[in-house]
Design an enzyme around this catalytic site. Structure first.
Site: not given
Ligand code: GLU
Length: 448
Positions: A124, A164
């Protein structure tokens, strides 16, 4: 292992990292029993290794705003766990972003990605940059400055960021452009959530919301219920709430509330297609005000300042905005108003007290974010497959695959979460299923 002892040690090592400690404690509480049945986990110190990220990059991001003033933010990428594949997870741009928040999200992502059945590790990233009130040009300059540092940490077989909160298709486009400029690599697979012209996947923007509703349907069917005719309250009005509103409406439910930091819009007769389309305009405006919906559709939407979506009478509550957005008091208000199901679409959307309260109510259906919202990252995984093969699937193909993945996640929750009385503890189910996959992969890789 004893959860209390591990938490004590972690809290001493990482003081003040409240969200991170909360996320770890929730998982440890669920898996303690299973863990202790596997002495090989203890011998390899799996828990001690799994709760710490592999590494964290922190960098300064300096950019120039429209007034010509220099602005400085902090940028991060947390590479949490790569046991089952390259680091994968979104970027969050929000003024409240801290290392603790990104560590909690990276930790959650590791288990969520394991549940998707696809080979993706957890990561993340993000910044304390606040997109509210920024112009398109400012967003572009910030994304470019952010990528000046991030590009050295990522790659299609190494770490693949996506969107996100505060990062959608527009931001991913700017980030992708700068990545290609810096690296002189023109492959499409280093970011997901790209627009269709840049190698994105059809349905990726909708996928988190669609997947959440497919999962909710499984939860309801397993309990002998149907979503048709149900009143659904959503929080937020961003990308995730938008996808959820489309699918809930398609499935015959009535979306009776959306909300924002300024308050709630009650939509008594249910959200219409025109209003769903307007959610995209509201997001692109960077105003972050749900009142705009009531101003645009005064006959259908009634705005109340300072209230949450949880004050509106509904059958199903779907938190779609931010962590800890639903408190124990909110949970009590919902149950008092007749709500019988809550599926977290946001990551860790419910406070621990809210989850305990829901679970203490006989027959109440609760499912956690890492299972419910996994359709987003799963479709990112499908985007990576299409990019690697230099092909693009049509909507039917992606939707079918998303359906299959959400069904599998639900089955994993049932396998690990079935209780003696026949009910399903989805929190336990999701945590144990995700943990078992990551722990087994870590064991197989040896001590590294
Ligand atoms: N931010 C999204 C999540 O919390 C998607 C992450 C992604 O597609 O890599 O899963």
């Amino acid at each position: 292992m004893k959860t209390a002892e591990i938490m004590q040690r972690l809290a001493a090592k990482h003081p003040g990292e409240a969200e991170y400690l909360q996320a770890v404690e929730e998982v440890l509480n669920s898996i303690e029993e299973v863990y202790n049945q596997h002495p090989e986990f203890e011998k390899a110190q799996i828990i001690e290794r799994m709760v710490e990220p592999d590494r964290i990059f922190t960098f300064r991001v300096t950019w120039v705003d429209d007034k010509g003033q220099v602005q400085t933010n902090l940028g991060y990428r947390v590479q949490f766990n790569s046991a089952i594949g390259p680091y994968k997870g979104g970027l969050r741009f929000h003024k409240a972003v801290t290392p603790s928040m990104l560590k909690f999200l990276g930790f959650e992502q590791t288990f969520k990605n394991a549940l998707t059945t696809l080979p993706m590790g957890g990561g993340k990233g993000g910044s304390d940059f606040d997109p509210v009130g920024k112009s398109d040009a400012e967003i572009m300059r910030f994304c470019q400055a952010f990528m000046l540092e991030l590009w050295r940490c990522i790659g299609p077989d190494q770490d693949i960021p996506a969107g996100d909160v505060g990062v959608g298709g527009r931001e991913i486009g700017f980030l992708n452009g700068m990545y290609q400029k810096l690296s002189r690599q023109y492959h499409t697979g280093v970011l997901t959530g790209k627009g269709m012209t840049l190698g994105g996947s059809v349905l990726r923007p909708e996928a988190t919301g669609f997947g959440a509703l497919y999962f909710t349907q499984h939860v309801l069917h397993t309990a002998g219920k149907d979503i048709k005719g149900c009143r659904v309250a959503l929080s937020g009005f961003g990308n995730v709430a938008w996808g959820a509103a489309i699918k809930a409406t398609q499935l015959g439910a009535k979306v009776v509330a959306i909300s924002g930091p300024d308050g709630v819009c009650e939509i008594k007769d249910g959200i219409t297609q025109e209003m769903i389309d307007y959610m995209l305009v509201m997001r692109a405006s960077n105003r972050n005000k749900v009142q705009d919906m009531a101003d645009k559709f005064p006959a259908q939407a009634q705005f109340t300042a300072g209230k949450k979506a949880w004050s509106v009478k509904c059958d199903i509550a779907l938190p779609c905005a931010f962590q800890n957005e639903l408190s124990e008091d909110d949970a009590k208000e919902l149950v008092k108003n007749g709500t019988w199901c809550c599926c977290e679409v946001s990551n860790m959307g419910c406070q621990p007290g809210a989850i305990h309260y829901f679970q203490s109510q006989k027959g109440f259906l609760f499912a956690p974010g890492k299972a419910v919202n996994a359709g987003g990252v799963a479709t990112s995984g499908l985007e990576m497959t299409q990019n690697a093969e230099h092909i693009s699937w049509d909507e039917k193909e992606v939707d079918e695959r998303l359906h299959t993945i959400m069904r599998s996640i639900h089955e994993q929750c049932v396998t690990y979460g079935k209780q003696a009385d026949g009910t399903i503890d989805y929190v336990k189910g999701a945590n144990i299923a995700g943990f078992m996959k990551v722990a087994t992969a870590m064991l197989e890789q040896g001590i590294i």
